[in-house]
Structure formats: structure tokens, C-alpha cells
Motif scaffolding. Structure first.
Motif, PDB file in Angstrom:
ATOM      1  N   TYR A 152       0.840  -1.193   0.000  1.00  0.00           N
ATOM      2  CA  TYR A 152       0.000   0.000   0.000  1.00  0.00           C
ATOM      3  C   TYR A 152       0.880   1.249   0.000  1.00  0.00           C
ATOM      4  O   TYR A 152       2.007   1.238   0.512  1.00  0.00           O
ATOM      5  N   ASN A 153       0.316   2.326  -0.553  1.00  0.00           N
ATOM      6  CA  ASN A 153       0.966   3.632  -0.524  1.00  0.00           C
ATOM      7  C   ASN A 153      -0.029   4.739  -0.175  1.00  0.00           C
ATOM      8  O   ASN A 153       0.195   5.903  -0.509  1.00  0.00           O
ATOM      9  N   ASP A 154      -1.109   4.378   0.485  1.00  0.00           N
ATOM     10  CA  ASP A 154      -2.138   5.360   0.829  1.00  0.00           C
ATOM     11  C   ASP A 154      -1.901   5.925   2.219  1.00  0.00           C
ATOM     12  O   ASP A 154      -1.134   5.377   3.024  1.00  0.00           O
ATOM     13  N   ILE A 155      -2.552   7.038   2.514  1.00  0.00           N
ATOM     14  CA  ILE A 155      -2.513   7.675   3.827  1.00  0.00           C
ATOM     15  C   ILE A 155      -3.921   7.700   4.391  1.00  0.00           C
ATOM     16  O   ILE A 155      -4.852   8.185   3.739  1.00  0.00           O
ATOM     17  N   CYS A 156      -4.071   7.144   5.577  1.00  0.00           N
ATOM     18  CA  CYS A 156      -5.358   7.122   6.262  1.00  0.00           C
ATOM     19  C   CYS A 156      -5.217   7.827   7.606  1.00  0.00           C
ATOM     20  O   CYS A 156      -4.153   7.763   8.244  1.00  0.00           O
ATOM     21  N   THR A 157      -6.270   8.505   8.022  1.00  0.00           N
ATOM     22  CA  THR A 157      -6.259   9.220   9.294  1.00  0.00           C
ATOM     23  C   THR A 157      -7.406   8.738  10.167  1.00  0.00           C
ATOM     24  O   THR A 157      -8.468   8.335   9.668  1.00  0.00           O
ATOM     25  N   LEU A 158      -7.182   8.783  11.477  1.00  0.00           N
ATOM     26  CA  LEU A 158      -8.206   8.452  12.458  1.00  0.00           C
ATOM     27  C   LEU A 158      -8.336   9.614  13.417  1.00  0.00           C
ATOM     28  O   LEU A 158      -7.381   9.965  14.117  1.00  0.00           O
ATOM     29  N   ASP A 159      -9.518  10.226  13.440  1.00  0.00           N
ATOM     30  CA  ASP A 159      -9.815  11.286  14.401  1.00  0.00           C
ATOM     31  C   ASP A 159     -10.280  10.619  15.691  1.00  0.00           C
ATOM     32  O   ASP A 159     -11.372  10.050  15.754  1.00  0.00           O
ATOM     33  N   THR A 160      -9.441  10.663  16.719  1.00  0.00           N
ATOM     34  CA  THR A 160      -9.753   9.950  17.950  1.00  0.00           C
ATOM     35  C   THR A 160     -10.857  10.621  18.775  1.00  0.00           C
ATOM     36  O   THR A 160     -11.334  10.029  19.744  1.00  0.00           O
ATOM     37  N   THR A 161     -11.252  11.823  18.412  1.00  0.00           N
ATOM     38  CA  THR A 161     -12.374  12.468  19.111  1.00  0.00           C
ATOM     39  C   THR A 161     -13.710  11.958  18.585  1.00  0.00           C
ATOM     40  O   THR A 161     -14.671  11.818  19.346  1.00  0.00           O
ATOM     41  N   THR A 162     -13.778  11.677  17.277  1.00  0.00           N
ATOM     42  CA  THR A 162     -15.012  11.165  16.672  1.00  0.00           C
ATOM     43  C   THR A 162     -14.905   9.703  16.295  1.00  0.00           C
ATOM     44  O   THR A 162     -15.922   9.097  15.909  1.00  0.00           O
TER      45      THR A 162
END
Length: 440
Positions: A152-162
Motif C-alpha cells: 500500500y501507498n495510501d494515507i489514512c487518518t483516524l480522528d480519535t475524538t469522533t
């Protein structure tokens, strides 16, 4: 002035490819190197950098002695990211579920309903945090039961508030398919360094910078360094790496090299500078766990080809205080400690217990032993004067030449048996058809 100040061995188990996270004065280690077991819970071991001691959390079991759903099972290639007092564990070879660990109560808990574009399962990715947002980049999915391996070469984000996952729509030059790399947040930019691509080739002179404000990959010059399986940390606004592994394929051959060097990266000049700390540091290693505790780097575990995983903890003091330097002088010169305050004596005892004393460490650090060739003693041979064939091995040989009988003589002369004695024969001696010896 960087200095290696403490080394403590005797961890609960030697480890590599584990996930580590530093919270306050403790280093949390999730998972140790052991055989795969889908039902075995993930081990949590805590190293206290003040008392220099280990603590292992008791096993958590649910109904029918099974692992509760909020507790991860054994895995490797996963990452642990601390955000305030919560450590988020994600990835590895056991799926893409998110787990949360409370560093205050030392308990696993359900992070709540996770939604959004959840990343696909992967391992050997990078994970870091900017504020309360966790960034995941790259990695690979192991192919099981005939399935192919996916990079993989993607970027994923996780908002820990939501607790919402998002797939970042990046701009700029397409990023590489990477694994075994590192990602470090400096300001609002994510610096991705090292690693290998899906063809298992190390990228030379490659430093990728991702701007989290514009979601764009920036054009950067050459970084003039390459490595993988290294440990990365941030100190005084500079990116530092320690240890690494390189895969080389010269002239069709393949071999692996590991290192224990330390480098600093200047983000303004895009140049590396090697730092040589004082003191006795770790052996050449890779795949270790690192964590910053104040001005100290805590290095645990690691692996070196031919030596297996390590169970040592090393502490690199990036700005040693006068108190630390004085304690090191007391240890080095073996000064009298009876008149020192109790707390100082206790700290000295903690620093010298299992520190730079075990035979295994000395065995790792010493130079390779060059074995001398074994010189075998020459064999003892016997010469039979009546035989024209080459001599056969025996214990004795004639002490003097023996006159051979004349087969054409009309009268047969009586022959006395030859006298034999023990003697060594030159290993380079050759023999003719009559049994006569000559130096070759």
C-alpha cells in the motif's frame, strides 16, 4: 552531548517486531516474538525508566478462557500510538480492528463505534499522531492460504475524538509503496524515511515529506542516506534515527547488513550528520522498539542476523545532567558509596544491576575469533621391499634399506626379515615402484 548511560537485561522475553509507546516515565511494549497463536492474548510489558524494572500485566480472560473482544490477540508488524493517556494499537497480521489501552488504569477498553473508511488490514506500516489525529501510511498485507501479498501507498487518518477513519486524497507526486519505514511528525509535516518497496529494494537517498495542511507530497532534495527497520525519534526539532537493516544484492547475491549508528537530520539543509555517543551502546540491531522519555531515548529488543532477538534495554541520555555524569563517574572509578545519600545509592544500584556485566553481552561485543588451521601429524607408513605397489599405511617402516633378492640368480639367498621402527614419514614423500622414497 549524547551518552549511553544505562543498560538493563533480563526482560520478560526477548523481542523484535513489537510495538512500543512511551507515556510519561514508562515504556509500554505490546507483543513479543513468539509462535503464532490466534487465541493467545497480546502481552503487555511495562518498563519503568525510574526504577529500571519490568512489570508484566496479568492475563485478561473472558468467558470459557477466551480472549475478550477488547483485548487484541497475538500479532506482529503492528503499531502503537500514544495520544494523551490512551495508546491506540492498530494493524499487524491479525486484521484491521482498532484497540485502545489506558496507560493510567492499565486496562484495555472498547474505543467505541469506529466508522468511516477503515483502512485495509496491513502490517509493517507507519503510524504517528498530530494532535488527536493518527496518521497511517504504507504497509503490506501478508498473503495467507495462497493469497498474494499486497503493498500500500495510501494515507489514512483516524480522528480519535469522533473515531472516524478517512482516506486522504493526496496531491503532488505519487508516493512509493513502502514498508519497514518510519514516519515522524515535525510541526505540521510528516517526514517519511527509509523502508523497502514491494520488490524488497531499499530506497537510496529518499526522504518524503507530506504536508498535513495541504494534503500534498512536497518536492524534496536527496537525503543521502538509506536504511530500513530503523528506529526514529524527534529531539529539538531534528529527526534522529538509530540502527537499521540494509538488503544488498551485488552481482546477483543477497546479504543483509545491520548497523548501530546514530544520525541526525536537518530539515532545513536536508542533510544528515552522524552522531557518535559516548559510553557503551547496543550491538548492531534492527527491528527494535524505541520511545522518548523526556530527554532520554529508551531502546528495547531488536534483532541481529545470526544472534536472534535481544532482551536488553538501553537508555541514551541526549542531555545528561551533572548528577547523571557524577553517578557514571562513581560507577566507572568504583568509588566508595557508603557515605552517599540513600536515594543516590539506590539509583547507583539500579544502574549497575545487570548492567554491562553478563557474559552474553561481552560475547556479542567482542571481535570475531580467528581460528588457527589445525596441523595434522603426518601419517606413519611402511615400505615393503618385495612389493612394487605403493606403500600401505601402517605403524612401522624399515629402519634401513633392505637388499632385495635377485630373481635371476641361480641360487636363492636366505633373507632375514627387515628391522622395523616407529618413525614419521614426510607427508610430501613419494615412492617409486621399488619402494624407494624421495622428497616430492
Amino acid at each position: 552531548m549524547f551518552r549511553w548511560t544505562v543498560r538493563v537485561n533480563g526482560a520478560p522475553q526477548a523481542s523484535w517486531q513489537c510495538a512500543t509507546a512511551a507515556v510519561k516515565d514508562k515504556l509500554y511494549v505490546f507483543g513479543f516474538s513468539r509462535d503464532d497463536d490466534e487465541l493467545r492474548r497480546l502481552d503487555v510489558n511495562i518498563f519503568n525508566t525510574v526504577s529500571l524494572t519490568w512489570a508484566t500485566l496479568p492475563p485478561v480472560t473472558g468467558e470459557r478462557h477466551q480472549c475478550p473482544p477488547e483485548v487484541p490477540t497475538y500479532r506482529h508488524g503492528h503499531k502503537a500510538v500514544p495520544i494523551e493517556h490512551v495508546i491506540y494499537v492498530w494493524g499487524g497480521n491479525r486484521g484491521n480492528r482498532l484497540y485502545a489501552f489506558d496507560a493510567v488504569s492499565h486496562r484495555w477498553f472498547n474505543p467505541g463505534r469506529v466508522s468511516g473508511a477503515v483502512p485495509k488490514a496491513r502490517a509493517h506500516h507507519s503510524a504517528c499522531a498530530l494532535g488527536k489525529v493518527m496518521y497511517v501510511y504504507g504497509g503490506e498485507f501478508f498473503g495467507f492460504h495462497g493469497e498474494s501479498t499486497i503493498s500500500y501507498n495510501d494515507i489514512c487518518t483516524l480522528d480519535t475524538t469522533t473515531m472516524v477513519w478517512s482516506l486522504v486524497d493526496t496531491k503532488g507526486k505519487q508516493s512509493h509503496y513502502l514498508k519497514y519505514h518510519s514516519a515522524t511528525i515535525i510541526g505540521t509535516k510528516m517526514f517519511v524515511f527509509g523502508g523497502m518497496n514491494k520488490e524488497m529494494r531499499v530506497f537510496d537517498k529518499e526522504m518524503r515529506v507530506f504536508d498535513t495542511e495541504t494534503n500534498a507530497w512536497l518536492n524534496t532534495p536527496s537525503a543521502q542516506l538509506h536504511c530500513s527497520w530503523h528506529g526514529a525519534f524527534l529531539y529539538n526539532g531534528e529527526l534522529c534515527i538509530f540502527g537499521n537493516e540494509n538488503l544488498h544484492r551485488p552481482l546477483g547475491t543477497t546479504y543483509i547488513l545491520t548497523y548501530n549508528d546514530l544520525w541526525k537530520f536537518n530539515t532545513e539543509t536536508f542533510s544528515w550528520k552522524e552522531v557518535k555517543p559516548k559510553g557503551k551502546g547496543p550491538f548492531r540491531m534492527c527491528q527494535m522498539g524505541c520511545g522518548m522519555v523526556g530527554d532520554r531515548l529508551v531502546v528495547f529488543g531488536g534483532h541481529h542476523k545470526g544472534m536472534g532477538p535481544h532482551d536488553d534495554v538501553y537508555i541514551l541520555d541526549l542531555s545528561p545532567s551533572l548528577k547523571t555524569l557524577c553517578k557514571l563517574a562513581v560507577i566507572h572509578h568504583r568509588l566508595e558509596r557508603s557515605e552517599l545519600p540513600h536515594d543516590i545509592r539506590w539509583e547507583l544500584a539500579a544502574m549497575t544491576t545487570n548492567t554491562n556485566s553478563d557474559k552474553n553481552y561481552e560475547k556479542k561485543q567482542r571481535k570475531p575469533v580467528i581460528r588457527k588451521p589445525v596441523i595434522r601429524k603426518p601419517a606413519l607408513l611402511r615400505i615393503d621391499p618385495d612389493l612394487g605397489s605403493p606403500p600401505i599405511p601402517a605403524i612401522l617402516r624399515p629402519a634401513c634399506p633392505v637388499q632385495q633378492s635377485n630373481q635371476h640368480s641361480s641360487t636363492s639367498r636366505a633373507r632375514s626379515p627387515p628391522r622395523f621402527t616407529a618413525a614419521a614419514v614426510n607427508p610430501f614423500t613419494t615412492y617409486d615402484g621399488n619402494g624407494r622414497a624421495s622428497l616430492g
